[in-house]
Each structure stands twice: as structure tokens, then as C-alpha cells.
Design a protein around this motif. Structure first.
Motif, mmCIF file in Angstrom:
data_model
loop_
_atom_site.group_PDB
_atom_site.id
_atom_site.type_symbol
_atom_site.label_atom_id
_atom_site.label_comp_id
_atom_site.label_asym_id
_atom_site.label_seq_id
_atom_site.Cartn_x
_atom_site.Cartn_y
_atom_site.Cartn_z
ATOM 1 N N ALA A 149 -5.227 -12.022 6.266
ATOM 2 C CA ALA A 149 -5.814 -11.666 4.975
ATOM 3 C C ALA A 149 -5.249 -10.376 4.384
ATOM 4 C CB ALA A 149 -7.320 -11.550 5.136
ATOM 5 N N ALA B 31 -4.924 -14.317 -2.022
ATOM 6 C CA ALA B 31 -5.441 -15.382 -1.155
ATOM 7 C C ALA B 31 -4.277 -15.955 -0.368
ATOM 8 C CB ALA B 31 -6.107 -16.467 -1.996
ATOM 9 N N GLU C 151 -8.797 -14.208 1.643
ATOM 10 C CA GLU C 151 -8.440 -13.023 0.840
ATOM 11 C C GLU C 151 -9.333 -11.871 1.286
ATOM 12 O OE1 GLU C 151 -8.795 -13.595 -3.389
ATOM 13 O OE2 GLU C 151 -8.722 -11.430 -3.767
#
Ligand code: AKG
Ligand code: FE2
Length: 242
Positions: free
Chosen positions: A31, A36, A49
Motif C-alpha cells: 500500500a 490504489a 491504498e
């Protein structure tokens, strides 16, 4: 268990079984802030994300399928009752007007699939997962700001798997934009709108900490017109026992 020495001995033995904080699960590794990133777990592709770096708050998209979302709601509906809150020393009283259902039958294929996928994504063994808990908010119902972690002196929870290291809240149905029902983190200035089949994941403990992070304070805001269905998945430091 009333003998204080026995309690202490049991607590120490229990604590020794805590797993190290996983640092290599895909949700940690992949992440990024503001982007994303697609990740694959057990052949299922989703995206993650990073919404906040410390404490870590992530938005997952497409974490479950439509069939899984429907199955979770179907299994839980007959089991709904008023949502519990933590009471007693160390806990602030909060209003939680929703209904909840604990999905104890982990062997149900959709529940098992979701649990195994989340284990794969987070690096925690499935044994450390509490049973999924559905929460249903009718329009206007809410859960006031609270923390999901337990007081460090809560012996009962120590004996049930210890710290709730992670919270994963899966959104099971669609709520129109502007329709409320967000998960809001007032200390972090992060508000996560409920996105069907998506989830918010947050770390209730800083890396290697044994005390919960107060900055993870969060609330379930009331949906204005649509009933909101979500499923809580709490991940413990050790094997969970009912
Ligand atoms: O419904 C939400 O957005 C938050 C729910 C929550 O925080 C909880 O059930 O512990
Ligand atoms: Fe919560």
C-alpha cells in the motif's frame, strides 16, 4: 480463576504465544499513500491504498465478491440483536444504536474464503481471527467514537487471544454518495465512505506495541436513508478463543 498467582502464570504463558507483528503481508508491503495498488491473494485481485501512514489506515477495494457479501448478510440476518459495547473500568461509555450478529460457523464456505483471504493479505494466521461480526445500521443509527482495542488490564480478553491488532471493516452494501454511513477517524482527519465490497483496515497497535493506539479512535456515522451492512473482522495477537 481466582488465584492471583495462577492468573499471572497463565497470562505470562499466553503472552509468550503472541505472534510477531507481520511486516511482510501484502497489505503492509504494497500500500502507498495516494495510490490504489493492485494485489493478489489466493487468486483474488483487489487493491489497497494507504490513507494514513501512522497509525496505518488502508482502504481495500474489491476485497470480497458480490456472492460473499450476499451470503454474509443472509447468514447473519436471523442472528441480529442489539450491538454490544465494552463496559467497565478502562472503557468510555459510548452509544451504539446498531444491531450485530456473530457468525460463529467459520466452516461456511463464504466465511472461510473471506477469512483465508484476509489471513493471506495480512500475514496473520486464520486462527487469530475472531468470528466475523455483521453490523447493521438502520437510517440514523450510529456508533459513537471509540477504540476497538482492549484495556491492557482486561484479563478476560488477554485469555481470549489478547490484543486486537487489526480491525478490518468490510462494507457489504452500496450507499449513495452523500448518504452518510462513513467510518470517521477524528484524530487522523480520515473519513472512509462505505464502498460496497471494499473495506477499511487499520492497525490498532503501533509496531511491537502492547498498548492500543488512541489515535485510532473512530466512529460509524449514521447512514441517512439506506440501511448500512458491514462486517467486522478483528485480528488478535494470538489464537482466538470464544
Ligand atoms: O460502522 C462503522 O463504520 C464502524 C464500526 C465500528 O467501529 C465497530 O463496529 O467497531
Ligand atoms: Fe470500531
Amino acid at each position: 480463576m481466582d488465584d492471583p498467582e495462577k492468573v499471572l502464570e497463565t497470562l505470562l504463558a499466553e503472552s509468550a504465544e503472541s505472534i510477531a507483528f507481520p511486516t511482510d503481508g501484502p497489505t503492509r508491503a504494497a500500500a502507498h499513500l495516494g495510490a490504489a495498488v493492485p494485489i493478489t491473494a489466493d487468486g483474488h485481485t483487489l487493491s489497497a491504498e494507504l490513507l494514513h501512514a501512522e497509525p496505518r489506515v488502508l482502504m481495500l477495494r474489491d476485497v470480497i465478491t458480490d456472492d460473499e457479501a450476499r451470503a454474509i448478510i443472509r447468514l447473519a440476518k436471523p442472528l441480529l440483536s442489539a450491538s454490544p459495547t465494552h463496559t467497565g473500568e478502562g472503557y468510555r461509555p459510548t452509544t451504539r444504536s446498531s444491531s450485530s450478529a456473530v457468525l460463529l460457523d467459520d466452516a461456511q464456505p463464504p466465511l472461510r474464503a473471506v477469512r483465508l483471504r484476509l489471513a493471506n493479505l495480512t500475514g496473520y494466521p486464520e486462527a487469530n481471527f475472531e468470528p466475523l461480526q455483521l453490523v447493521r445500521y438502520l437510517p440514523g443509527q450510529e456508533y459513537e467514537p471509540h477504540n476497538d482495542w482492549f484495556d491492557a488490564c482486561d484479563v478476560r480478553e488477554h485469555l481470549r487471544g489478547g490484543e486486537r491488532r487489526l480491525t478490518i471493516l468490510i462494507y457489504l452494501n452500496a450507499i449513495a454518495s452523500g448518504g452518510g454511513g462513513a467510518t470517521n477517524f477524528p484524530e487522523l482527519e480520515v473519513r472512509v465512505p462505505p464502498t460496497k465490497r471494499g473495506a477499511v483496515l487499520f492497525e490498532n497497535y503501533a509496531l511491537n506495541a502492547t498498548r492500543g493506539d488512541g489515535r485510532c479512535l473512530h466512529q460509524g456515522e449514521p447512514p441517512s436513508a439506506t440501511t448500512k451492512f458491514a462486517a467486522n473482522v478483528w485480528v488478535r495477537a494470538r489464537r482466538f478463543r470464544l
